[in-house]
Design an enzyme around this catalytic site. Structure first.
Site, PDB file in Angstrom:
ATOM      1  N   GLY A 135      37.814  35.972  39.372  1.00 62.47           N
ATOM      2  CA  GLY A 135      38.772  36.983  38.946  1.00 62.47           C
ATOM      3  C   GLY A 135      39.100  36.935  37.455  1.00 62.47           C
ATOM      4  N   ASP A 182      42.109  34.709  35.970  1.00 59.81           N
ATOM      5  CA  ASP A 182      41.936  33.421  35.290  1.00 59.81           C
ATOM      6  C   ASP A 182      40.923  33.621  34.165  1.00 59.81           C
ATOM      7  OD1 ASP A 182      43.425  31.347  37.167  1.00 59.81           O
ATOM      8  OD2 ASP A 182      42.442  32.827  38.431  1.00 59.81           O
ATOM      9  N   ALA A 219      45.308  29.797  50.522  1.00 57.24           N
ATOM     10  CA  ALA A 219      46.537  30.591  50.405  1.00 57.24           C
ATOM     11  C   ALA A 219      46.141  31.994  49.935  1.00 57.24           C
ATOM     12  CB  ALA A 219      47.549  29.942  49.460  1.00 57.24           C
ATOM     13  N   LEU A 220      45.241  32.579  50.706  1.00 61.74           N
ATOM     14  CA  LEU A 220      44.552  33.799  50.267  1.00 61.74           C
ATOM     15  C   LEU A 220      45.462  35.026  50.247  1.00 61.74           C
ATOM     16  CD1 LEU A 220      41.162  33.297  52.144  1.00 61.74           C
ATOM     17  CD2 LEU A 220      41.808  32.544  49.854  1.00 61.74           C
ATOM     18  N   GLY A 223      43.989  39.616  46.171  1.00 64.71           N
ATOM     19  CA  GLY A 223      43.141  39.317  45.001  1.00 64.71           C
ATOM     20  C   GLY A 223      41.862  38.627  45.447  1.00 64.71           C
ATOM     21  N   HIS A 224      42.004  37.624  46.298  1.00 61.55           N
ATOM     22  CA  HIS A 224      40.825  36.926  46.825  1.00 61.55           C
ATOM     23  C   HIS A 224      39.958  37.888  47.640  1.00 61.55           C
ATOM     24  CE1 HIS A 224      43.783  33.431  46.595  1.00 61.55           C
ATOM     25  NE2 HIS A 224      42.787  33.013  45.842  1.00 61.55           N
TER      26      HIS A 224
HETATM   27  P1  AMP Z   1      42.366  30.429  43.289  1.00 61.17           P
HETATM   28  O1  AMP Z   1      42.386  30.355  44.778  1.00 61.17           O
HETATM   29  O2  AMP Z   1      43.693  30.698  42.685  1.00 61.17           O
HETATM   30  O3  AMP Z   1      41.626  29.275  42.673  1.00 61.17           O
HETATM   31  O4  AMP Z   1      41.503  31.709  42.938  1.00 61.17           O
HETATM   32  C1  AMP Z   1      40.207  31.890  43.430  1.00 61.17           C
HETATM   33  C2  AMP Z   1      39.567  33.061  42.743  1.00 61.17           C
HETATM   34  O5  AMP Z   1      40.346  34.240  43.002  1.00 61.17           O
HETATM   35  C3  AMP Z   1      39.493  32.911  41.224  1.00 61.17           C
HETATM   36  O6  AMP Z   1      38.247  33.392  40.769  1.00 61.17           O
HETATM   37  C4  AMP Z   1      40.629  33.764  40.747  1.00 61.17           C
HETATM   38  O7  AMP Z   1      40.444  34.268  39.443  1.00 61.17           O
HETATM   39  C5  AMP Z   1      40.616  34.879  41.771  1.00 61.17           C
HETATM   40  N1  AMP Z   1      41.926  35.538  41.818  1.00 61.17           N
HETATM   41  C6  AMP Z   1      43.139  34.940  41.961  1.00 61.17           C
HETATM   42  N2  AMP Z   1      44.128  35.846  41.892  1.00 61.17           N
HETATM   43  C7  AMP Z   1      43.538  37.047  41.693  1.00 61.17           C
HETATM   44  C8  AMP Z   1      44.014  38.388  41.530  1.00 61.17           C
HETATM   45  N3  AMP Z   1      45.323  38.658  41.550  1.00 61.17           N
HETATM   46  N4  AMP Z   1      43.113  39.370  41.348  1.00 61.17           N
HETATM   47  C9  AMP Z   1      41.783  39.105  41.317  1.00 61.17           C
HETATM   48  N5  AMP Z   1      41.251  37.872  41.465  1.00 61.17           N
HETATM   49  C10 AMP Z   1      42.119  36.858  41.647  1.00 61.17           C
END
Ligand code: AMP
Length: 282
Positions: free
Chosen positions: A149, A152, A32-33, A36-37
């Site tokens: 990121g 988290d 669900a990119l 941020g990703h």
């Molecule tokens: P997730 O898919 O939510 O597990 O996130 C995967 C990676 O993307 C993790 O390292 C998160 O910290 C990073 N991430 C998620 N949202 C953001 C954001 N808004 N800005 C920067 N990195 C992000």
């Protein structure tokens, strides 16, 4: 972009790149990119010769099984976004591939209180699952650099601790929080926000900024109280708002006596739980 579903095939891909003396960056995700990703991919491309990402909705980190079920899954769109961002390879494994019966994927690290405070208090078992999946992914991919990121905050603190304790030869690189224009931190969960809560969710970042602004003149107790009040509007329900030491995640008593302080919060906006943070001092 190449897509690998098996652990052996992605491991072989990385091995071959390393044979060519290429450095490999890795950005694990749950799909669900969003932008941020993509910022993790962009930074990895800047710092490494090859970039690998993964999409795996890890069941062991969901303490709430309905949250796991509701987690958005948008593989086609994700694949296109990663290709456009020039990610070199995507690891897209099944649950069986990550947790085969015959492989011991447990993590034997003493995290002290890092995993029990903040998110750990409200999501018991969550970080055991996060450490387990990140360790397993690092064992398979063996990247030179791992991109995570700041969004988290507690997660990367825990992963850094694990990397140190287990002497994993991967460098953790932390990327700044990417936000929507109105300040809401980008998150895969944002698409589930009802319009009313989407409208008011930027209050979270506004509150964090206000806390930072007042942090030189106010006590920690007053700052936290004011923030909890500010977040309890328009039906939003803050679960916690804490100012903690950025290394230990323990509560900060006095900001002037702390070198590295971070304000962390989790807020319910309807049935969506949002987290955010701001570094007050480093
Ligand atoms: P997730 O898919 O939510 O597990 O996130 C995967 C990676 O993307 C993790 O390292 C998160 O910290 C990073 N991430 C998620 N949202 C953001 C954001 N808004 N800005 C920067 N990195 C992000």
């Amino acid at each position: 972009m190449r897509i690998y579903k098996s652990a052996t095939s992605i491991a072989q891909y990385v091995h071959n790149r390393k044979q060519e003396k290429h450095s490999v960056g890795f950005a694990p995700t749950m799909g669900a990119l969003h932008e941020g990703h993509m910022s993790l991919i962009a930074l990895s491309r800047k710092k490494c010769n090859r970039t690998v990402s993964s999409i795996f909705v890890n069941p062991t980190q969901f303490n709430d099984k309905s949250d796991l079920k509701k987690y958005p899954r948008t593989l086609d769109k994700d694949r296109k976004m990663l290709s456009r961002a020039k990610c070199d390879a995507l690891f897209y494994p099944t649950v069986k591939e990550i947790y085969p019966e015959k492989v011991d994927t447990s993590v034997d690290v003493d995290f002290g209180t890092l995993t029990t405070v903040l998110e750990g208090e409200f999501r018991p078992g969550h970080f055991a699952g996060v450490a387990q999946v990140v360790k397993r992914l690092l064992d398979i991919v063996q990247p030179d650099k791992l991109f995570m990121g700041q969004k988290d905050f507690q997660q990367f603190t825990i992963i850094q601790h694990m990397i140190n304790e287990l002497n994993i030869p991967t460098q953790l690189v932390v990327c700044p929080i990417i936000r929507e224009k109105d300040g809401l931190a980008m998150s895969s969960r944002n698409v589930r926000l009802e319009p009313h809560f989407r409208k008011h969710a930027p209050k979270i970042f506004k509150t964090l900024k206000q806390t930072k602004k007042e942090s030189k003149t106010n006590t920690v107790g007053k700052l936290q109280k004011a923030a909890m009040k500010s977040l309890s509007t328009e039906g939003m329900r803050p679960e916690y708002f804490r100012i903690v030491d950025g290394y230990t995640l323990q509560p900060v008593r006095s900001l002037s006596k702390t070198k590295y302080a971070v304000a962390c919060t989790a807020v319910w906006a309807g049935d969506v739980r949002l987290i955010d943070n701001i570094i007050l001092k480093k």
